[in-house]
Design an enzyme around this catalytic site. Structure first.
Site, PDB file in Angstrom:
ATOM      1  N   ARG A  37       0.755  -1.190  -0.158  1.00 61.36           N
ATOM      2  CA  ARG A  37       0.005  -0.061   0.008  1.00 61.36           C
ATOM      3  C   ARG A  37       0.702   1.365  -0.051  1.00 61.36           C
ATOM      4  O   ARG A  37       0.498   2.286  -0.407  1.00 61.36           O
ATOM      5  CB  ARG A  37      -0.951  -0.098   1.291  1.00 61.36           C
ATOM      6  CG  ARG A  37      -1.835  -1.242   1.115  1.00 61.36           C
ATOM      7  CD  ARG A  37      -3.069  -0.817   1.859  1.00 61.36           C
ATOM      8  NE  ARG A  37      -4.232  -1.919   1.692  1.00 61.36           N
ATOM      9  CZ  ARG A  37      -5.429  -2.085   2.557  1.00 61.36           C
ATOM     10  NH1 ARG A  37      -5.433  -1.236   3.479  1.00 61.36           N
ATOM     11  NH2 ARG A  37      -6.113  -3.011   2.070  1.00 61.36           N
ATOM     12  N   ASP A 139     -15.128   8.487  10.705  1.00 59.18           N
ATOM     13  CA  ASP A 139     -14.098   7.506  10.409  1.00 59.18           C
ATOM     14  C   ASP A 139     -12.881   8.096  10.652  1.00 59.18           C
ATOM     15  O   ASP A 139     -12.831   9.697  10.376  1.00 59.18           O
ATOM     16  CB  ASP A 139     -14.372   6.929   8.817  1.00 59.18           C
ATOM     17  CG  ASP A 139     -13.604   5.768   8.518  1.00 59.18           C
ATOM     18  OD1 ASP A 139     -14.212   4.723   8.934  1.00 59.18           O
ATOM     19  OD2 ASP A 139     -12.536   5.843   8.294  1.00 59.18           O
TER      20      ASP A 139
END
Length: 268
Positions: A37, A139
């Site tokens: 990632r 979030d």
């Protein structure tokens, strides 16, 4: 320049940082995920090693890149009406008892790209005809919150939405938007998306009738779970419900809440 290899000491730096910052515990098996990632960010900045990238994001001047790294390393697997028993419970057991004239408030505390809070919004809009309601959706990742605010999804994401709700609250894309759908504007306007890190002091959010904290505690160690839940519980009204994922439990985390049925708890 070789950016292929994430050394163990570098992986441990990212692992410690992610735990400190977001409460997320990464196992040794996640080393390949971290490497994969972040590799594009190394290329983007023309850096020779993951250690160089770690130094970059932990310098105060690079707050924007720090957020990008956090976004990339927080997993966001979600879909509409995931774990449908929770929505049935809300519809059949909770909403019929909502106090008339009082705003019904719900917090989706790990809202990811919006599928959970919009599923909840459809459920509330359908079940609370005359009672006002609002949803706070939060979030840690700004990237997924941006996606959530847009309310715009590929049509293949719609298959779990019950047909009556899909027809009533979702708009089918046409022309250049074909193959997509959009959550209807009046529903979107009732959901307030906010960036909140559950691992730090919470902002003033008011009290909630229901809190959803699903599919996030699996990433926390026991200590972090206890701290996160302890921070959240003062925001839950007496007789309010705290709902976790079917794969999660609050055993050993808090003794304040009473188990109603698996994954559903009530505050006395």
């Amino acid at each position: 320049m070789n950016t292929e290899t994430l050394r163990d000491d570098e992986f441990n730096q990212f692992r410690s940082w992610l735990h400190r910052t977001a409460g997320i515990s990464l196992s040794d098996a996640k080393k390949a995920l971290v490497s994969g990632r972040l590799s594009k960010r190394l290329k983007h900045h023309a850096l020779a090693s993951y250690g160089d990238y770690f130094r970059l994001i932990t310098q105060n001047a690079e707050a924007a890149e720090l957020q990008i790294a956090l976004d990339l390393l927080t997993t966001n697997e979600t879909y509409f009406f995931r774990e449908p028993k929770h929505f049935d419970f809300l519809k059949k057991q909770v909403l019929p008892k909502a106090q008339v004239g009082k705003t019904f408030r719900l917090w989706s505390a790990a809202s990811s790209s919006g599928e959970e809070p919009y599923s909840l919004a459809m459920t509330l809009a359908d079940g609370l005809s005359s009672t006002p309601w609002e949803i706070v959706a939060s979030d840690i990742s700004t990237r997924v919150l941006e996606k959530a605010r847009s309310g715009h999804y590929d049509m293949e994401r719609a298959h779990n939405i019950p047909q009556p709700l899909l027809s009533k609250y979702c708009l089918k894309g046409t022309g250049s938007q074909e193959g997509t759908f959009m959550i209807e504007r009046s529903l979107r306007s009732r959901v307030q998306f906010m960036q909140i890190n559950l691992n730090t002091a919470l902002p003033k959010l008011g009290e909630f009738d229901v809190i959803f904290l699903r599919n996030v505690m699996i990433y926390f160690d026991m200590d972090t779970k206890r701290q996160v839940v302890a921070r959240m519980l003062p925001l839950l009204k007496p007789d309010g419900y705290f709902i976790v994922s079917h794969s999660e439990s609050l055993n050993g985390i808090t003794d304040i809440l009473k188990l109603v049925s698996p994954s559903i708890y009530r505050k006395p």
